[in-house]
Design a protein around this motif. Structure first.
Motif, mmCIF file in Angstrom:
data_model
loop_
_atom_site.group_PDB
_atom_site.id
_atom_site.type_symbol
_atom_site.label_atom_id
_atom_site.label_comp_id
_atom_site.label_asym_id
_atom_site.label_seq_id
_atom_site.Cartn_x
_atom_site.Cartn_y
_atom_site.Cartn_z
ATOM 1 N N ASP A 106 -8.661 4.900 -6.153
ATOM 2 C CA ASP A 106 -8.804 4.157 -7.086
ATOM 3 C C ASP A 106 -9.398 3.345 -6.394
ATOM 4 N N GLU A 107 -7.924 2.515 -5.695
ATOM 5 C CA GLU A 107 -7.948 1.665 -5.002
ATOM 6 C C GLU A 107 -9.391 1.126 -3.962
ATOM 7 N N SER A 163 -12.567 10.642 -8.925
ATOM 8 C CA SER A 163 -11.602 10.803 -8.245
ATOM 9 C C SER A 163 -10.514 11.879 -7.749
ATOM 10 N N GLU A 164 -10.421 12.517 -9.299
ATOM 11 C CA GLU A 164 -9.494 12.946 -9.241
ATOM 12 C C GLU A 164 -10.048 15.182 -8.769
ATOM 13 N N ALA A 203 -5.002 7.645 -5.985
ATOM 14 C CA ALA A 203 -4.496 6.534 -5.824
ATOM 15 C C ALA A 203 -5.538 5.311 -4.447
ATOM 16 N N ASP A 221 -2.157 13.241 -4.882
ATOM 17 C CA ASP A 221 -1.754 11.750 -5.474
ATOM 18 C C ASP A 221 -2.240 10.705 -4.449
ATOM 19 N N ILE A 222 -1.299 10.890 -3.397
ATOM 20 C CA ILE A 222 -1.846 9.738 -2.607
ATOM 21 C C ILE A 222 -3.290 8.995 -2.479
ATOM 22 N N ARG A 248 1.336 -1.053 -0.211
ATOM 23 C CA ARG A 248 0.167 -0.043 0.190
ATOM 24 C C ARG A 248 0.357 1.537 0.088
ATOM 25 N N LYS A 249 0.491 2.284 -0.625
ATOM 26 C CA LYS A 249 1.225 3.685 -0.301
ATOM 27 C C LYS A 249 0.932 4.131 0.740
#
Length: 285
Positions: free
Chosen positions: A228-229, A191-192, A225, A221-222, A19-20
């Motif tokens: 989206d996940e 998401s954006e 992401a 960005d986090i 995971r980020k």
């Protein structure tokens, strides 16, 4: 301790395998906010500096590949925080026990402590916390390991639950950030766009403004992401449910045709299938 290189000692955070960074881990690996977090827990320690704080990271503590999201050592203290939780779980006490044991193991190895000697070794004392981002009145102030086995035992872990204090400190701001994120993600318009609205609202409300001004792109960005996940996971769950429903319908159609003697058209009509669905099931039978 196992750490990653950076401008600040041990300045790295990791969460569950693969995971980020979350916004929580990214925020509090910045030295100035790490210090603010510590001061929100120990406001009396006004002399603490960034150099007094060492961030530590555990790798693969649990067999499923979990990590502790935040560990930091401040002088003689060891403070371990899990990823901020939006859903209460008493199991955090057991996870904290594993995180703490792993942290002490690495500390002992790093400092070559003689655990089999007759003299007591010197280790930092632990303080365990979980940041809870939803303010529910029935959530306990502390979580104990003994809650899992119903009584006294030879081992005990106490985890303090941290909520918004109403003072506007860094923890309060993070909790408010989570509340705004939950509200804006309900719009489900991508998401954006959700990330942009969250950041705009936070700035308008004075939430994490300096951090967002400096790190806006990284935070966006986090969030994108992670959103989206979550969307992919929901689509996967929905797909699995659809497959299960499809199998049930096929079984029902076969039973109606075999046991009731209905034609396939009668059976599909009885199940309320649309013309498009009827075409699909004609190929499945």
């Amino acid at each position: 301790m196992k750490t990653h290189s950076g401008s600040f000692r041990g300045a790295s955070f990791i969460g569950p395998a693969g995971r980020k960074d979350s916004v929580f881990t990214y925020l509090f690996r910045q030295p100035e906010y790490t210090r603010e977090l510590y001061l929100s827990l120990h406001p009396e320690d006004t002399d603490v500096t960034e150099a007094d704080i060492k961030l530590v990271t555990l790798e693969n503590v649990l067999t499923v590949g979990q990590y502790n999201d935040l560990g930091l050592q401040v002088r003689d203290k060891l403070i371990v925080l899990a990823e901020a939780q939006s859903t209460f779980s008493v199991n955090i006490a057991l996870r904290m026990l594993l995180y703490l044991a792993g942290t002490y193991k690495e500390y002992a190895e790093e400092h070559s402590l003689d655990l089999y000697g007759t003299k007591p070794v010197q280790i930092p004392r632990p303080e365990l916390y979980v940041v809870y981002t939803r303010d529910k009145k029935d959530t306990p102030e502390v979580i104990r390991l003994s809650d899992l086995y119903g009584g006294d035992g030879s081992a005990e872990i106490t985890v303090k639950v941290i909520r918004s204090s109403g003072t506007g400190n860094i923890v309060d701001q993070y909790v408010r950030f989570c509340e705004i994120a939950d509200e804006e993600r309900k719009e489900q318009d991508g998401s954006e766009k959700a990330a942009e609205r969250i950041i705009r609202r936070c700035k308008e409300e004075g939430v994490l403004v300096a951090f967002l001004d400096k790190r806006e792109k990284e935070v966006r960005d986090i969030m994108v992401a992670l959103f989206d996940e979550e969307w992919i996971a929901k689509m996967h769950d929905r797909s699995m449910k659809e497959e299960g429903r499809e199998e049930e319908r096929v079984s029902a159609l076969k039973n109606l045709m075999k046991n009731a003697g209905w034609t396939i058209e009668q059976a599909m009509a009885a199940l309320g299938l649309s013309p498009e669905e009827q075409k699909k099931y004609l190929h499945l039978l």
